[in-house]
Design an enzyme around this catalytic site. Structure first.
Site, mmCIF file in Angstrom:
data_model
loop_
_atom_site.group_PDB
_atom_site.id
_atom_site.type_symbol
_atom_site.label_atom_id
_atom_site.label_comp_id
_atom_site.label_asym_id
_atom_site.label_seq_id
_atom_site.Cartn_x
_atom_site.Cartn_y
_atom_site.Cartn_z
ATOM 1 N N HIS A 125 0.871 -1.169 0.000
ATOM 2 C CA HIS A 125 0.000 0.000 0.000
ATOM 3 C C HIS A 125 0.917 1.231 0.000
ATOM 4 O O HIS A 125 2.022 1.177 0.534
ATOM 5 C CB HIS A 125 -0.827 -0.057 1.289
ATOM 6 C CG HIS A 125 -1.914 0.951 1.409
ATOM 7 N ND1 HIS A 125 -1.688 2.245 1.818
ATOM 8 C CD2 HIS A 125 -3.254 0.851 1.211
ATOM 9 C CE1 HIS A 125 -2.840 2.888 1.864
ATOM 10 N NE2 HIS A 125 -3.804 2.078 1.502
ATOM 11 N N LYS A 228 -10.396 -1.396 10.508
ATOM 12 C CA LYS A 228 -10.451 -2.606 9.666
ATOM 13 C C LYS A 228 -10.846 -3.817 10.514
ATOM 14 O O LYS A 228 -10.947 -4.927 10.011
ATOM 15 C CB LYS A 228 -9.077 -2.875 9.038
ATOM 16 C CG LYS A 228 -8.425 -1.675 8.387
ATOM 17 C CD LYS A 228 -8.544 -1.689 6.907
ATOM 18 C CE LYS A 228 -7.662 -0.610 6.311
ATOM 19 N NZ LYS A 228 -8.035 -0.270 4.950
ATOM 20 N N CYS A 366 -4.758 2.333 -3.714
ATOM 21 C CA CYS A 366 -3.524 2.880 -3.103
ATOM 22 C C CYS A 366 -2.342 1.947 -3.317
ATOM 23 O O CYS A 366 -1.475 1.811 -2.442
ATOM 24 C CB CYS A 366 -3.711 3.174 -1.614
ATOM 25 S SG CYS A 366 -4.896 4.463 -1.287
HETATM 26 N N1 PMP Z 1 -1.829 -0.930 4.505
HETATM 27 C C1 PMP Z 1 -2.779 -1.707 3.971
HETATM 28 C C2 PMP Z 1 -2.428 -3.066 3.487
HETATM 29 C C3 PMP Z 1 -4.089 -1.218 3.891
HETATM 30 O O1 PMP Z 1 -5.047 -1.978 3.369
HETATM 31 C C4 PMP Z 1 -4.375 0.087 4.375
HETATM 32 C C5 PMP Z 1 -5.773 0.659 4.275
HETATM 33 N N2 PMP Z 1 -6.367 0.501 3.024
HETATM 34 C C6 PMP Z 1 -3.340 0.830 4.937
HETATM 35 C C7 PMP Z 1 -2.096 0.284 4.981
HETATM 36 C C8 PMP Z 1 -3.577 2.201 5.496
HETATM 37 O O2 PMP Z 1 -4.414 2.116 6.589
HETATM 38 P P1 PMP Z 1 -5.031 3.459 7.233
HETATM 39 O O3 PMP Z 1 -5.631 4.217 6.096
HETATM 40 O O4 PMP Z 1 -6.054 2.945 8.193
HETATM 41 O O5 PMP Z 1 -3.920 4.183 7.876
#
Ligand code: PMP
Length: 408
Positions: A125, A228, A366
């Site tokens: 990500h 999550k 992302c």
């Molecule tokens: N890493 C992964 C694998 C994710 O799925 C996400 C959220 N889509 C994030 C990091 C970032 O998480 P957050 O937006 O809650 O900080």
């Protein structure tokens, strides 16, 4: 549907699920972006604001005491949730992104030098890429990337080749939000430690599915987000080995993180408070406690079994649609299904599903470098959770089949 869980009884605990969207019953398949919240979590927020809203740690009155106790109770629950050695090794953050930035800014700035190498994977990500890129740029270090095979699995031989005496940090996700791939983090941690590298695991997509045992894994840092895991937004956990947390400089300066302040200089508080400057997100931390307990009561094994059944069913049914393309077919996956239709833009599929009340995510998730590697702009992602049903998957499949027919 599942032998051990009563899914209708579980669904009844999620008020948001019981509504119509575009005149159709909501089918919520965007769980990898954020899960819905059970009534116990909503009640915990409500009870705090109605019953004992107060700032924590500093107050000499009953409400402050109650709020402080509830706040610190979450830290204990989180330590059990991750099997951390002690509660003070759990730092409350704003989420996974904040946790990774904390590590990069604090541990990274303190320990990374010119010529050092940081390893990430193709599956990351943006939040597990950009903070490391910024650190590399600042320090003159190099970012290396573990490649993936055609199924979307990390190529472990290549990872081993990347590990050298210059490797200082390996930052990898436990499970990919875009493809669902579960990475062999236990093995990766072991291999990284042979060259003395520190391992940061992004557990944003794993904490709701797997029992996390940071001690058994021997992981140096583990981060995740409450939202999550059926908890509120704006809250996350950072676990770190004590030896690192104690040596690391503070991330932000302000109230709570100090021992003593004078204009000549400041001494810093003990962990975890050293990393928790300012009034924290008290209400959401307290509600996160309810979320973790709710998940533990159901049991992650039972949750995983139900989600695996949904994933297999969706895979089977969608694969019958002409023109369907699956992205990510790893042997080990969480309940994330990324797909497309030949000649159709993912956004159009998402729009047409939305018209049927089906919420999926479309786009790059992302993970732009991964999309570039796959040679696509994006995917349609359906991600399943414990409250989803096979009937809901039928609605998804009917919608996708209709789009395929219209576009044929
Ligand atoms: N890493 C992964 C694998 C994710 O799925 C996400 C959220 N889509 C994030 C990091 C970032 O998480 P957050 O937006 O809650 O900080």
């Amino acid at each position: 549907m599942s032998n051990t869980l009563d899914i209708q009884q579980i669904r009844a605990q999620f008020p948001v699920l019981h509504q119509e969207v575009n005149g159709k019953p909501l089918v919520y398949f965007d769980n990898a972006a954020t899960t819905q919240k059970p009534q116990v979590v909503i009640d915990a927020l409500d009870n705090y604001y109605k019953g004992y809203n107060s700032n924590i740690h500093r107050g000499a009155h009953a409400l402050a005491d109650k709020a402080t106790q509830a706040f610190e109770e979450t830290r204990k629950t989180a330590a059990e949730f991750l099997n951390a050695e002690t509660p003070e090794q759990v730092i409350f953050t704003k989420g996974t992104t904040d946790g990774i930035n904390l590590i990069a800014s604090s541990y990274g700035r303190q320990n990374i030098q010119a010529g050092d190498e940081i390893i990430v994977s193709t599956l990351e990500h943006h939040s597990n890429i950009v903070p490391w890129q910024m650190l590399c740029q600042e320090k003159g270090a190099t970012l290396k990337v573990i490649p993936i095979n055609a199924k979307g699995e990390l190529i472990m031989e290549e990872f081993e080749k990347l590990l050298t005496a210059n490797t200082k940090i390996v930052a990898v996700n436990h499970a990919s939000n875009a493809l669902g791939t579960v990475n062999p983090i236990a093995e990766m941690i072991e291999k990284a430690h042979t060259v003395g590298a520190v391992v940061v695991v992004d557990g944003a997509q794993s904490a709701s599915h797997f029992d996390i045992d940071v001690q058994a894994l021997g992981v140096d840092f583990f981060v995740t987000s409450a939202h999550k895991v059926y908890g509120p937004t704006g809250i996350g956990l950072l676990y770190g080995k004590r030896v690192f947390l104690e040596e690391m400089p503070p991330y932000q300066g302000g109230g709570e993180m100090i021992k003593e302040v004078s204009f000549d200089g400041t001494t810093f508080n003990e962990i975890p408070y050293k990393f928790e400057a300012g009034t924290p997100n008290i209400a959401d931390v307290i509600a996160f406690d309810a979320a973790m307990k709710w998940v533990q009561d159901l049991g992650k094994e039972a949750i995983r079994a139900h989600e695996a059944e949904l994933l297999a069913y969706a895979n089977e049914k969608l694969s019958e649609i002409p023109g369907i393309i699956f992205y990510g077919t790893a042997a080990e996956k969480v309940s994330v299904l990324s797909f497309g239709l030949e000649g159709v833009h993912p956004f159009d599929i998402g729009m047409m599903l939305d018209a049927r009340g089906v919420a999926v995510r479309t786009g790059h998730h992302c993970t732009q470098p991964l999309m570039k590697h796959l040679g696509i702009e994006g995917t349609v992602r359906a991600s399943f959770s414990v409250y989803n049903t096979k009937e809901e998957i039928d609605t998804l499949v009917q919608g996708v089949a209709r789009v395929a027919k219209m576009m044929a």
